[in-house]
Structures are given as structure tokens and as C-alpha cells.
Design a protein around this motif. Structure first.
Motif, short mmCIF file in Angstrom:
data_model
loop_
_atom_site.label_atom_id
_atom_site.label_comp_id
_atom_site.label_asym_id
_atom_site.label_seq_id
_atom_site.Cartn_x
_atom_site.Cartn_y
_atom_site.Cartn_z
N TYR A 1 73.44 -43.08 112.15
CA TYR A 1 72.69 -44.03 111.41
C TYR A 1 71.54 -44.06 112.44
N ASP B 1 69.22 -45.96 106.25
CA ASP B 1 70.67 -46.05 105.86
C ASP B 1 70.88 -45.47 104.62
N THR C 1 73.70 -42.53 104.45
CA THR C 1 74.78 -42.57 103.76
C THR C 1 75.03 -41.79 102.90
N HIS D 1 74.83 -46.68 98.18
CA HIS D 1 74.73 -47.27 99.36
C HIS D 1 74.00 -48.72 99.06
N GLN E 1 75.46 -52.13 99.69
CA GLN E 1 75.09 -53.00 100.61
C GLN E 1 74.76 -54.38 99.77
N THR F 1 78.53 -51.04 107.32
CA THR F 1 78.45 -49.84 107.96
C THR F 1 78.36 -49.72 109.33
#
Length: 299
Positions: free
Chosen positions: A39, A45, A49, A116, A120, A126
Motif C-alpha cells: 500500500y 489505495d 486494492t 474498495h 471504505q 486495510t
């Protein structure tokens, strides 16, 4: 990137990031350092992902299907083949693989890319350290139950005449299924049934606020294994349902493909048993006996 109580400095390579994280975060195990380095190196991100999710899905799906291709092609376990007179040819396997690959890139990849941001928003983590084994184990057990329920009712609905012809018929092209055919389906069906696999954990996360993406990944890997093995077409003495009677397995789903009715659930047998849609020799015998009892009472 912030890891623990230390800030990871920018580095030009993935392994440079890994060395920086390892230097300042000795309390983390190797897997956690590799994860954090990915990451930190990607610096995005959503991209990190998305790539990791898609690569994992493809590697697991085709990696788990490969042994079944060899088994079918080489005839290694023919005596355990449920429909022994229907062995898929290499041509059928290849045609199926091309269709599935096309579906993965055109249907599943966009969904994975949107995963993602949606996750989120619902509070999916994560970060590191990873959750405990116990936390992951009980959450995955819950996901199996939730997904099985979704799959049963949505799959049963797809066998309703108009929906079957318009959507589900594609999946039943192979009356004797094989591993690669687990995701051989209409794009609409992929989205409907795939919602159970992805949507159930996200719903859990939205309600509880407690879910790590690693748990999600392990769940998806196990679900892929279950789906591919259920479509394998082989029944072994060591098959899981011999030890867990409520587990569905290949014999349960193979009958569904052969007869086109009943056995709608994915992982477990209880919904088919409770709602009397089980299609097994024992279930047929039970129905005949119940019908005979009703007939005798009527007389």
C-alpha cells in the motif's frame, strides 16, 4: 504512510518500502510488513486494492481449476466421477475458459475496482496489524451462512421459467459440470449471485464496523474453492460432506445440473431440506412415503 507509531519514508521500489517498514516496525510479522509495503509503494489505495483483488481472484480461480482439468484429461479418478459417461473434452474446457475470462475482464473487473471505495465507505479496514485468527474464523463462518441463504433464494428464483430462459440457462449448458464451469454464467447472474459473496461481508461491515480486507480475501478464496469443487463432478470417500453432513459438496450440486431441479443452495444442505427442495435418493424416498401417508389418510 503511517504504520504503527512510525512514518514510512518514500522509496522508489517495493522492496525499498519493505525495508523501511521492517526497520521501524519490528513488532510486525513478515506478512504484515509485505502488506504495508504494497500500500505504501502504490500510493493509491483504490489501485492497490483493485490490482491485488483481481490478481488474487484470477490466480485462485484458475489455479484451483487446473487440478480438475488434469484429473478429467488424464482420467485419474474416473471411478469417482459422478456422471462417468460425461467427461469434458479439452475443447469444452478451453471454450469454457475463454468465456469465463471474458466475463472476468468485462463484468467482474469493474465490480472489483469499485469494491474498495464502497468498502471504505462502510468502514472496511486495510491497516495493520491483521485481525486475530479467531476474529477471522467466526466472521468467515457467518459469511458462509449469509451467502448460502442469499444463494439459495436467488438461485431458486433464477429457475423460474422466464428468468431461467433469459439468465440462468447459460450456466446449465453443462449438464455434467466441471471445475472451470463454476463461473460460466450470464453477466447478470454473475452480478446477482456475486452480490452474496461480496455484499454479505460489506453488510456485516456496515452494521458492525468491524471487518478487515484480509478476512474478506480469505473468505473469497474459500468461497471460490467451494464453488469450483462443487462443480468438479467428483464424489470421493474423503469428500467433506462425509464428515460434515450439512455440507453440500459436489454430489449435491452435480444432481442439480443433471436434473435441473432442486439442490439450490451453495454451501449447505439445510435450506433445501427445510423447504423440501432437496433432490437426493433419500429426499425422493421421503416424499414418496409422505405422499403414501396422505393418500392412505384420504382413503
Amino acid at each position: 504512510m503511517q504504520v504503527g507509531n512510525s512514518t514510512v519514508l518514500s522509496s522508489g521500489t517495493y522492496w525499498g518500502q519493505f525495508e523501511e517498514i521492517s526497520k521501524y516496525n519490528t513488532q510486525l510479522n513478515v506478512a504484515e510488513r509485505l502488506w504495508a509495503a504494497w500500500y505504501a509503494w502504490m500510493q493509491n489505495d483504490v489501485l492497490a486494492t483493485g490490482i491485488m483483488s483481481f490478481v488474487m481472484h484470477e490466480a485462485v480461480y484458475f489455479g484451483r481449476s487446473l487440478p480438475w482439468i488434469f484429473i478429467d484429461t488424464l482420467g485419474l479418478f474416473n471411478r469417482y466421477k459422478i456422471q462417468g459417461n460425461k467427461i469434458p473434452s479439452l475443447r469444452e474446457q478451453w471454450d469454457c475458459a475463454k468465456f469465463v475470462l471474458l466475463s472476468h475482464f468485462t463484468v467482474e473487473l469493474p465490480q472489483i475496482w469499485l469494491f474498495h471505495p464502497m468498502a471504505q465507505f462502510c468502514g472496511l479496514s486495510t491497516s495493520i496489524p491483521f485481525p486475530t485468527l479467531w476474529t477471522m474464523a467466526y466472521q468467515i463462518a457467518v459469511f458462509f451462512v449469509m451467502e448460502d441463504t442469499w444463494h439459495y433464494f436467488s438461485h431458486r428464483a433464477l429457475h423460474w421459467g422466464p428468468l431461467y430462459k433469459a439468465i440462468h440457462k447459460i450456466h446449465h449448458q453443462y449438464s455434467a459440470p466441471f471445475g472451470l464451469a463454476a463461473e460460466y454464467a450470464s453477466p447478470i447472474e454473475v452480478m446477482i449471485l456475486g452480490f452474496g459473496t461480496v455484499g454479505c461481508p460489506i453488510l456485516w461491515c456496515a452494521v458492525t464496523g468491524d471487518l478487515h480486507i484480509l478476512t474478506m480475501y480469505i473468505w473469497i478464496v474459500l468461497r471460490l474453492f467451494q464453488a469450483i469443487d462443487a462443480h468438479s463432478g467428483y464424489e470421493f470417500p474423503w469428500s467433506l460432506h462425509h464428515f460434515l453432513p450439512f455440507w453440500a459438496g459436489a454430489d449435491h450440486h452435480d444432481l442439480h445440473h443433471e436434473k435441473f431441479i432442486g439442490n439450490y443452495a451453495s454451501s449447505f444442505r439445510w435450506w433445501d431440506y427445510v423447504l423440501d427442495t432437496e433432490y437426493t435418493p433419500d429426499a425422493l424416498k421421503r416424499r414418496r412415503e409422505n405422499k403414501a401417508k396422505v393418500s392412505n389418510k384420504a382413503q
